[in-house]
Motif scaffolding. Structure first.
Motif: not given
Length: 792
Positions: A389-393, A398-399, A590-592, A640-641
RNA sequence: GGACGGUUAGCUCAGCGGCAGAGCAUUGCGCUUACAUCGCAAGGGUCGCAGGUUCAAAUCCUGCACCGUCCACCA
């Protein structure tokens, strides 16, 4: 109705109403109001709380967010299943239990495996129920009839199946590899379980003289001089001009006088230290890899007990690491090998639980060949089969996936699922028996020599036919396993001791079989090792659905969404994706959606030692579950917090009271309500009805896109500032002193409609109070608000 | 060594291209028959700094500063 809302009088009663309705169970959900059948399955697998402790605020947030999704989808007409569970949480639980033992002045090593397992089992059993009841207090609408535990026999069976499949397809292997060893907990750990801390240390520069030319030497720098006893090479970078001439020559290892080669390896950096590295394959991960590449010998000089081994030789054998380090530095200096020492700051791997320095150690463990599994997961994310849901993850994921290394899945702890591998007890011997060093065994039993041992054994009815003096293996004793069991039961030693001290390990383990049961009734031995908890947890989504009810897996897998804290992205989420694809060919979800970590009001991490842990149930007692839920979700924007302060709960407690009183007024005004008597809406009526519709649409949109806080705030503002401040004030007069019967009926309709729909919109967030009010609402259409229909 | 996130009202945080928002705290006035766990009203912010793009920037881009987090085989 009372003038103030009292959650205590409502919540238990309402939860019971829901439980008795059976609506938590997807098989019991009623059809929709217009007779339409529910068709779309919607499933969330609850991240099972650890069975070793009471719930904390993180659980409360998880419960709230997932319950919102489930209640929302239920109202939307889906066949909803929220599957609860409990996690045995292997290492975590054992650590907690060991601490408890320590407080009682005991140690885990005093108990044999079976006893310890049983003790933890009993301990966990109590806590499981506590956690379950706490989830209920929070209003969790999960299907308790499908509740699962990670140690349920049918779950274990599935874990074994997966392990066997992995083994048969070459994706799991037994390997003598360098692992992270925690000397306190006496177990190997995965890379993820090692944390790094900056430490003030020293860097020692040492001369390694060249063979054949004592005056010339190569200079190495190390933070761990004690490991030099196990050095089997010196490595330099292939591009390093300084050492070009020396490559291929040999050096004489100081103190040990072993000849070791100088070789080249890309892992060595030119700039660091002297550019020359001592290579200790047995005690350093990088060195181990260099050793593999160059087929170097692995010499173990540090044991699992954190002491120098006999191989380390006199005078170092038996010394603790720190002592050995001191002595070696002294000796090097005395013999003129030490060039200098300088202060050095670097990061050191420590056990994430106890903070003890991790000892890299060569050990035989089970590993998952992770690359093939990771590739499928990477692809799934790229193709959007699984979406964050949040692209930053996605980037972080992937890294991590790109740099993943084989996963050590075996642990030397008792609390967990036993690894289903059987080793032949003694190859070449007709008896099932295990070798021991004679002296060590006698010492353990408190005996002086073999004669005493013989006598001792006769006392138990064992004679020479059962206790064979090792034939052809000098100084060893072969013990019949039945006799070992007897001695274990008498408390002379335990299985750990046997494992660590049997001298025929390599011999006996050369043959093994995978399986829950031994391939033959006798002659096979199972090591006490267990799986990494995450190996079994990684299979949770399909393991649960395959073992609840026939048809569940087909109906609900892949599940809709995995909602969990970001701190277990790698531990759990990544493993579920990999293992889900591997075992089922499909994505597990399907989603996280990852929620943030709850901090205290000063943004400090909550921990028992700081004493800033907030007990969610105490908050519920004080303010009600609805207030806590709403407070958590109202501020859940950050991923995050999430600083948590009691004032936020108090604000929502006031909101609950506001709802209560608005309803109280409404219900009084609706005593003679007739839905069909309405006539013409006023402009104000139309305005509020329009705003209601728009608000419903906005909430719908926000919930569909996981903007929980936006949805909650919309519902809050509409109810308070539109419905209460404007709508109620408007209809108040029209009902109390009506200009006409028609207008009164219309005003009543508007009141009824806006209140009713508001209850539906608020229900996912504040289920108890909304349900309680709904139960008193005139002209209600359904047996419970939880199975009403979403207003848009 | 890599990567990511944050910097907006006293505090905690939303907003992420179009008149600066919420909760708490503060101040004033109201116990009007749903609610004093309340209502009404008010004060308070050149949206980290410096550039740029745009008719328009807290919102996009670049650089910097300060916090924070994650990853990594720093001998």
């Amino acid at each position: 109705m009372e003038a103030q809302y009292d959650p205590k009088k409502v919540e238990d009663k309402i939860y019971q109403l829901w439980s008795e309705s059976g609506f938590f169970n997807p098989d019991n959900l009623p059809d929709l109001a217009n007779g339409k059948k529910r068709t779309k399955p919607y499933c969330i697998i609850m991240p099972p709380p650890n069975a070793n402790e009471a719930l904390h605020l993180g659980h409360a947030l998880m419960t709230t967010l997932e319950d919102i999704l489930i209640r929302y989808r239920r109202l939307r007409g889906d066949i909803t299943l929220w599957l609860p569970g409990a996690d045995h949480a292997g290492f975590e639980t054992q650590v907690v239990f060991e601490k408890k033992l320590e407080k009682e002045g005991k140690s885990r090593f005093q108990f044999d495996r079976e006893t310890l397992y049983q003790m933890i089992w009993d301990y966990v059993q109590q806590n499981k129920d506590v956690a379950q009841n706490q989830l209920k207090r929070l209003g969790a609408s999960c299907d308790w009839s499908r509740n699962k535990f990670t140690l349920d026999p049918d779950i274990i069976k599935i874990v074994y199946q997966t392990f066997e499949k992995l083994y048969n397809e070459g994706l799991v292997y037994r390997g003598l590899r360098i692992i992270n060893w925690c000397p306190k907990h006496q177990t190997g750990l995965s890379d993820l379980e090692v944390k790094y801390e900056d430490r003030e240390d020293k860097l020692w520069y040492i001369k390694y003289p060249l063979v054949g030319d004592k005056d010339k030497f190569i200079e190495v720098a190390t933070t761990r001089p004690e490991t030099m006893l196990g050095d089997t090479a010196v490595a330099v970078n292939p591009e390093d001009a300084r050492y070009k001439k020396l490559v291929g020559q040999k050096v004489l290892l100081p103190l040990v006088n072993r000849e070791i080669p100088i070789l080249v390896d890309d892992a060595v950096e030119l700039e660091f230290g002297t550019g020359a590295v001592k290579v200790t394959p047995a005690h350093d991960a990088t060195d181990f890899e260099i050793g593999q590449r160059h087929k170097l010998e692995t010499i173990v000089v540090i044991g699992q007990d954190d002491k120098m081994t006999t191989v380390a030789g006199t005078p170092y054998a038996g010394l603790k690491i720190v002592e050995a380090r001191q002595k070696i530095v002294q000796d090097l200096e005395a013999q003129g090998f030490l060039i200098k020492e300088e202060p050095y700051r670097h990061s050191v791997g420590v056990c994430y639980k106890c903070g003890r320095v991790i000892e890299p150690m060569v050990s035989e463990q089970w590993f998952v060949r992770i690359k093939p599994l990771a590739e499928r997961a990477v692809e799934a994310i790229k193709k959007g089969e699984v979406k964050f849901v949040s692209e930053k993850y996605e980037k972080i994921f992937q890294h991590w996936m790109a740099n993943i290394r084989d996963w050590n899945i075996s642990r030397q702890i008792v609390w967990g699922i036993k690894i289903p591998v059987w080793y032949k007890t003694s190859v070449g011997s007709k008896m099932e028996a295990v070798h021991f060093n004679e002296k060590i065994l006698c010492a353990k039993l408190g005996l002086k020599n073999e004669a005493e041992f013989d006598q001792f054994s006769n006392g138990f009815g064992f004679d020479d036919r059962n206790i064979q003096w090792a034939s052809g293996r000098k100084g060893e004793i072969l013990l019949y396993v039945g006799y070992i069991d007897l001695l274990k039961s008498k408390g002379y030693f335990d299985e750990y001791w046997v494992e660590q001290n049997r001298t025929d390990k390599n011999l006996s383990e050369s043959e093994f079989r995978i399986g829950e049961k031994p391939p033959e009734p006798i002659g096979w031995y199972q090591k006490p090792d267990t799986f990494d908890t995450w190996f079994s947890s990684g299979q949770w989504p399909f393991a649960t659905l395959q073992t609840t009810k026939a048809g569940d897996f087909e109906r609900f897998y892949p599940t809709a969404v995995m909602e969990t804290g970001w701190d277990i992205l790698f531990f759990w989420v990544a493993r579920m994706i990999m293992m889900g694809f591997y075992a089922t060919g499909q994505e597990p979800f399907r989603q996280i959606y990852m929620h943030g970590l709850i901090r205290d009001k000063d943004k400090k991490k909550m921990s028992k030692s700081k004493g800033n842990v907030v007990n969610p149930l105490a908050v519920v007692d004080e303010n009600g579950a609805d207030a806590l839920r709403m407070a958590l979700v109202f501020n859940a924007a950050s991923d995050s917090d999430l600083p948590f302060g009691e004032d936020k709960v108090v604000a929502q407690k006031r909101f609950a009271n506001k709802i209560w009183n608005a309803a109280r007024f409404s219900l009084l005004s609706l005593e003679d309500f007739n839905e069909k008597a309405k006539t013409k809406f006023t402009a104000a009526d139309e305005a509020i009805l329009k705003e209601l519709e728009e608000t419903a649409q906005k909430i719908t949109k926000d919930l569909d896109s996981f903007n929980f806080h936006e949805a909650a705030q919309s519902a809050y503002h509409f109810f308070w500032h539109s419905f209460c401040d404007k709508c109620i004030e408007d209809v108040k007069e029209r009902i109390k002193e009506p200009v006409s019967a028609e207008d009164k009926a219309t005003a009543q309709y508007v009141l009824w409609k806006v209140l009713g729909d508001s209850l539906k919109l608020l229900h996912p967030f504040m289920p108890f109070i909304t349900e309680e009010i709904y139960q008193s609402l005139p002209e209600k259409k359904r047996p419970a608000l939880m199975v009403e229909e979403w207003p848009c």
